[in-house]
Design a protein around this motif. Structure first.
Motif, PDB file in Angstrom:
ATOM      1  N   SER A 200      -4.670  10.327  19.645  1.00 27.89           N
ATOM      2  CA  SER A 200      -4.754  11.261  18.802  1.00 27.89           C
ATOM      3  C   SER A 200      -3.603  12.253  19.045  1.00 27.89           C
ATOM      4  O   SER A 200      -2.903  12.733  18.119  1.00 27.89           O
TER       5      SER A 200
ATOM      6  N   ASN B  84      -0.912   4.029  -0.718  1.00 28.45           N
ATOM      7  CA  ASN B  84      -2.508   4.250  -0.184  1.00 28.45           C
ATOM      8  C   ASN B  84      -2.112   5.824   0.320  1.00 28.45           C
ATOM      9  O   ASN B  84      -1.646   5.963   1.246  1.00 28.45           O
TER      10      ASN B  84
ATOM     11  N   TYR C 235      -4.518   7.541   1.524  1.00 28.65           N
ATOM     12  CA  TYR C 235      -5.339   7.467   2.608  1.00 28.65           C
ATOM     13  C   TYR C 235      -4.903   6.927   4.041  1.00 28.65           C
ATOM     14  O   TYR C 235      -5.549   6.389   4.597  1.00 28.65           O
ATOM     15  N   SER C 236      -3.544   7.289   4.083  1.00 30.12           N
ATOM     16  CA  SER C 236      -2.937   6.724   5.165  1.00 30.12           C
ATOM     17  C   SER C 236      -1.857   7.543   6.064  1.00 30.12           C
ATOM     18  O   SER C 236      -1.576   8.641   5.434  1.00 30.12           O
TER      19      SER C 236
ATOM     20  N   VAL D 139      -8.027  12.379   4.882  1.00 28.63           N
ATOM     21  CA  VAL D 139      -7.957  11.005   5.834  1.00 28.63           C
ATOM     22  C   VAL D 139      -9.017  10.728   6.628  1.00 28.63           C
ATOM     23  O   VAL D 139      -9.419   9.743   7.182  1.00 28.63           O
TER      24      VAL D 139
ATOM     25  N   GLY E  46     -11.003  10.235   9.818  1.00 29.58           N
ATOM     26  CA  GLY E  46     -10.848   9.731  10.945  1.00 29.58           C
ATOM     27  C   GLY E  46      -9.942   8.350  11.050  1.00 29.58           C
ATOM     28  O   GLY E  46      -9.658   7.810  11.946  1.00 29.58           O
ATOM     29  N   SER E  47      -9.447   8.052   9.745  1.00 25.83           N
ATOM     30  CA  SER E  47      -8.618   6.791   9.671  1.00 25.83           C
ATOM     31  C   SER E  47      -7.333   6.964  10.176  1.00 25.83           C
ATOM     32  O   SER E  47      -6.670   6.003  10.630  1.00 25.83           O
ATOM     33  N   VAL E  48      -6.762   8.205  10.436  1.00 25.24           N
ATOM     34  CA  VAL E  48      -5.354   8.454  10.984  1.00 25.24           C
ATOM     35  C   VAL E  48      -5.574   9.206  12.397  1.00 25.24           C
ATOM     36  O   VAL E  48      -6.364  10.452  12.187  1.00 25.24           O
TER      37      VAL E  48
END
Length: 294
Positions: free
Chosen positions: A75, A154, A156-157, A237, A239-241
């Motif tokens: 992260s 996309n 959400y990326s 997003v 927790g996808s990133v």
């Protein structure tokens, strides 16, 4: 009568003014200590201590070590990568727009552009995320009209989050660099032209060296702004990133694992150290730029 000032008198004057100066800054120092010093101390204390089951606390480096391992380290790296990319792209585009605004002969256009930049630079959080979801999300208006999903878009990326961050970072760069561009003396360009220099040579040997501190300072400011952003990424997003601000929120709320509050404090301390390094670079650059553009 000699006009030379007695050094003892001058020194005495400075000594008499010293306490007054400190008294004038006392409210600011008190505010800084209460609003920043106490939370920072509490964060540092929680990051390096551990509560024993039998009671009491002991100093440990376990939380700091865990904050630099596994998904927590990912992260931190993800936040640094996103911040560096958006700061670089936003800085370049911001300089181009600011140069067009500064060189424009229309006072109305200049005022409108700077006003819009001031508004957009402070527009973020959940409202910004909702605006992009309604526009270029999966069911967004523009996505449906232009069939962006078929093109691989996309929101959400990592790429989508980069575009969203640029929405407020580019205007911020415009506000930061416009005064520096205004500070370029017209006489410098005229002198360069009189010496036979081309426009490219002027920017290479005069313009860019003078603007370099402001450009680097703007990059650092954009990096810090993107690095600390949370609400927009959390709403967009989840927790996808992998981002450090999202990991801190998960650790504090116990969404993934319970009892990770001290690790969250350690992550916050890591962020403060990175922000401190950023400011340590930014402030000297700003002072150097101010000397050039007086």
């Amino acid at each position: 009568m000699s006009s030379t000032t007695d050094p003892r008198v001058a020194g005495g004057t400075r000594r008499r003014r010293g306490p007054r100066t400190w008294l004038a800054t006392l409210p600011l120092l008190t505010f800084t200590g209460l609003c920043f010093g106490i939370p920072l101390g509490a964060m540092a204390y929680g990051a390096v201590t551990r509560t024993e089951p039998a009671g009491g606390t002991r100093v440990t480096g376990e939380h700091l070590a865990r904050s630099l391992q596994g998904p927590y380290l990912d992260s931190l790296i993800g936040s640094v990568q996103l911040s560096a990319l958006t700061a670089l792209v936003g800085g370049v585009l911001g300089v181009v727009i600011a140069q067009a605004v500064v060189t424009s002969r229309s006072a109305g256009l200049r005022g409108a552009a700077l006003t819009a930049s001031g508004v957009l630079a402070n527009f973020g959080g959940v409202p910004l995320a909702f605006a992009f979801i309604a526009t270029v999300g999966i069911s967004g208006v523009v996505t449906q009209l232009a069939d962006l999903t078929a093109l691989g878009w996309n929101l959400y990326s990592f790429t989508g989050l980069t575009v969203v961050y640029l929405y407020f970072l580019i205007p911020l760069m415009v506000l930061v660099i416009a005064p520096a561009l205004d500070g370029l003396r017209p006489q410098w360009r005229e002198a360069a032209q009189s010496s036979g220099a081309t426009g490219r040579q002027f920017w290479r040997h005069v313009g860019l060296p003078v603007l370099a501190p402001s450009l680097l300072g703007g990059f650092v400011l954009l990096f810090g702004t993107a690095f600390a952003a949370h609400a927009t990424a959390a709403a967009l997003v989840g927790g996808s990133v992998p981002l450090v601000t999202l990991k801190i929120a998960d650790a504090l709320s116990g969404n993934v694992l319970t009892g990770q509050e001290n690790v969250a404090l350690a992550l916050g301390l890591d962020m403060i150290l990175i922000a401190g390094l950023v400011m340590a670079v930014y402030l000297p650059l700003q002072r150097r730029s101010a000397r050039w553009l007086r």
